[in-house]
Design a protein around this motif. Structure first.
Motif, PDB file in Angstrom:
ATOM      1  N   ALA A  80      26.326 -15.641 -10.322  1.00 24.19           N
ATOM      2  CA  ALA A  80      25.954 -14.117 -10.029  1.00 24.19           C
ATOM      3  C   ALA A  80      24.505 -13.972  -9.339  1.00 24.19           C
ATOM      4  O   ALA A  80      23.812 -14.885  -9.512  1.00 24.19           O
ATOM      5  CB  ALA A  80      25.958 -13.345 -11.360  1.00 24.19           C
ATOM      6  N   SER A  81      24.455 -13.180  -8.620  1.00 26.09           N
ATOM      7  CA  SER A  81      23.014 -12.833  -8.022  1.00 26.09           C
ATOM      8  C   SER A  81      22.960 -11.367  -7.517  1.00 26.09           C
ATOM      9  O   SER A  81      23.612 -10.609  -7.374  1.00 26.09           O
ATOM     10  CB  SER A  81      23.166 -13.749  -6.711  1.00 26.09           C
ATOM     11  OG  SER A  81      23.970 -13.311  -5.799  1.00 26.09           O
ATOM     12  N   TYR A  82      21.746 -11.004  -7.596  1.00 25.57           N
ATOM     13  CA  TYR A  82      21.416  -9.966  -7.375  1.00 25.57           C
ATOM     14  C   TYR A  82      20.963  -9.669  -5.655  1.00 25.57           C
ATOM     15  O   TYR A  82      20.147 -10.734  -5.192  1.00 25.57           O
ATOM     16  CB  TYR A  82      20.148  -9.159  -8.087  1.00 25.57           C
ATOM     17  CG  TYR A  82      20.315  -8.892  -9.324  1.00 25.57           C
ATOM     18  CD1 TYR A  82      20.683  -7.543  -9.555  1.00 25.57           C
ATOM     19  CD2 TYR A  82      20.088  -9.662 -10.450  1.00 25.57           C
ATOM     20  CE1 TYR A  82      20.931  -7.056 -10.737  1.00 25.57           C
ATOM     21  CE2 TYR A  82      20.317  -9.331 -11.500  1.00 25.57           C
ATOM     22  CZ  TYR A  82      20.620  -8.017 -11.933  1.00 25.57           C
ATOM     23  OH  TYR A  82      20.721  -7.653 -13.428  1.00 25.57           O
ATOM     24  N   SER A  83      21.434  -8.786  -5.018  1.00 25.48           N
ATOM     25  CA  SER A  83      21.288  -8.741  -3.386  1.00 25.48           C
ATOM     26  C   SER A  83      21.452  -7.435  -3.122  1.00 25.48           C
ATOM     27  O   SER A  83      22.004  -6.513  -3.896  1.00 25.48           O
ATOM     28  CB  SER A  83      22.257  -9.631  -2.805  1.00 25.48           C
ATOM     29  OG  SER A  83      23.573  -9.189  -3.110  1.00 25.48           O
ATOM     30  N   PHE A  84      21.050  -7.051  -1.747  1.00 27.21           N
ATOM     31  CA  PHE A  84      21.503  -5.724  -1.164  1.00 27.21           C
ATOM     32  C   PHE A  84      21.994  -6.275   0.461  1.00 27.21           C
ATOM     33  O   PHE A  84      21.636  -6.988   0.966  1.00 27.21           O
ATOM     34  CB  PHE A  84      20.339  -4.739  -1.066  1.00 27.21           C
ATOM     35  CG  PHE A  84      19.106  -5.001  -0.426  1.00 27.21           C
ATOM     36  CD1 PHE A  84      18.642  -4.457   0.717  1.00 27.21           C
ATOM     37  CD2 PHE A  84      18.295  -6.075  -0.901  1.00 27.21           C
ATOM     38  CE1 PHE A  84      17.525  -4.781   1.409  1.00 27.21           C
ATOM     39  CE2 PHE A  84      16.956  -6.286  -0.164  1.00 27.21           C
ATOM     40  CZ  PHE A  84      16.605  -5.705   0.859  1.00 27.21           C
ATOM     41  N   GLY A  85      22.593  -5.352   0.955  1.00 25.52           N
ATOM     42  CA  GLY A  85      23.117  -5.576   2.267  1.00 25.52           C
ATOM     43  C   GLY A  85      23.500  -4.208   2.989  1.00 25.52           C
ATOM     44  O   GLY A  85      23.327  -2.990   2.291  1.00 25.52           O
ATOM     45  N   PRO A  86      23.677  -4.114   4.123  1.00 27.48           N
ATOM     46  CA  PRO A  86      23.801  -3.149   5.031  1.00 27.48           C
ATOM     47  C   PRO A  86      25.145  -2.493   4.874  1.00 27.48           C
ATOM     48  O   PRO A  86      26.117  -3.027   4.592  1.00 27.48           O
ATOM     49  CB  PRO A  86      23.552  -3.411   6.522  1.00 27.48           C
ATOM     50  CG  PRO A  86      24.113  -5.018   6.441  1.00 27.48           C
ATOM     51  CD  PRO A  86      23.794  -5.538   5.005  1.00 27.48           C
ATOM     52  N   ALA A  87      25.259  -1.012   5.193  1.00 28.24           N
ATOM     53  CA  ALA A  87      26.359  -0.339   4.784  1.00 28.24           C
ATOM     54  C   ALA A  87      26.915   0.232   6.086  1.00 28.24           C
ATOM     55  O   ALA A  87      27.982   1.027   5.895  1.00 28.24           O
ATOM     56  CB  ALA A  87      26.253   0.634   3.499  1.00 28.24           C
TER      57      ALA A  87
END
Length: 321
Positions: free
Chosen positions: A87-94
């Protein structure tokens, strides 16, 4: 409808979205299980879960919030078990039309976030810097692990460079006059803190970020309903590989939608990435598959389709019972 299969438990009751009760199957081929009844309850709020665990209302949990560390390791507590994880925390474009779809904006945000501060603040030390979307634990026991590890080691370390980040924003040509909307699930202290850190880092490099906190069902809709993503620029989440091999997670973001890129919301398309991921998917020799994958990784990692903030450990809690 009470369907019974060949497992050690049979369905007792099901309250959709709330609870599943199972009872021991007395006809199980390997003997009746020692635990006669289990109730699986679904608690989306981390503070509520912690209170239920420390109060004995719930006897154990998977994916315990890292912020509950002190409460679950103090005097009289049960066992908090720490293990490796994918698992990892991330954010990406929507969105394909927002500034978030511009790789230089994502690269700038990546350079603006201090990973060591993130790990100590958000996951309370139960994590580590992760260079790209696939964590090293995934290939640790694979036949071609040396190929994967060598390529991972060659990726640049996560660094903070505010000046370079501001330059990238200026070079992007993106319209940054209006705020970028970051969606997170309600009830997650970790993702709420993540959003605040992203917002602060964005401000440091001349970007504005507003936080859109959504209830679990509404947040879940982002992943399968395009209309739910209207007006959203970034989505922050916990991602993980749930199938063997390195391909289960990254191909969802890097491949065109028509061949498996279900989370490719920016219409990202790079022929070299696509061909190499397809070669990795179809190769029968582990080394050939690994070599094809790391070639793809050389290109998609800098593009930051998912800005990985930290890899996290698996936390499981068992009461003293």
């Amino acid at each position: 409808v009470g369907l019974m299969c060949s497992g050690p438990y049979q369905l007792g009751a099901w309250k959709p979205g709330t609870e599943i009760d199972v009872t021991a199957n007395t006809h199980y081929w390997d003997g009746t299980p020692k635990t006669k009844n289990i109730s699986f309850v679904f608690v989306t709020d981390g503070s509520t879960l912690t209170t239920a665990l420390t109060g004995g209302e719930i006897d154990g949990a998977f994916n315990v919030p890292p912020g509950s560390r002190d409460a679950l390791t103090g005097k009289g507590a049960g066992r908090l078990i720490v293990g490796p994880s994918t698992a990892s925390y991330s954010f990406g474009p929507a969105s394909a039309t927002s500034a978030a779809a511009n790789p230089k904006i994502r690269q700038a945000l990546n350079l603006a976030i201090d990973r060591s501060d993130y790990i100590s603040t958000v996951v309370h030390g139960y994590g580590y810097p992760q260079k790209t979307i696939v964590p090293p634990f995934v290939w640790a026991s694979m036949d071609a692990k040396d190929v994967y590890q060598k390529a991972y080691d060659a990726l640049p370390e996560q660094e903070v460079d505010i000046a370079k980040a501001r330059t990238l924003v200026a070079e992007s040509g993106a319209d940054v006059s209006k705020p970028l909307v970051l969606a997170i699930p309600a009830g997650s202290k970790e993702l709420s803190q993540t959003a605040a850190i992203i917002q602060s880092a964005a401000k440091d490099i001349g970007l504005k970020v507003t936080i859109d906190e959504r209830q679990p069902a509404d947040f879940g809709a982002l992943f399968f309903d395009a209309s739910a993503r209207a007006g959203v620029d970034f989505v922050a989440t916990t991602g993980y590989l749930e199938t063997p091999g390195v391909l289960g997670y990254p191909q969802l973001f890097m491949l065109p939608a028509e061949i498996g890129g279900v989370f490719n919301w920016t219409n990202y398309s790079n022929p070299a990435v696509t061909s190499n991921l397809q070669a990795a998917r179809t190769a029968t020799d582990p080394k050939t598959a690994a070599e094809a994958f790391v070639k793809a990784q050389e290109t998609f990692a800098p593009d930051q389709l998912q800005i990985t903030l930290a890899g996290v450990y698996q936390l499981t809690y068992l009461s003293s019972k």
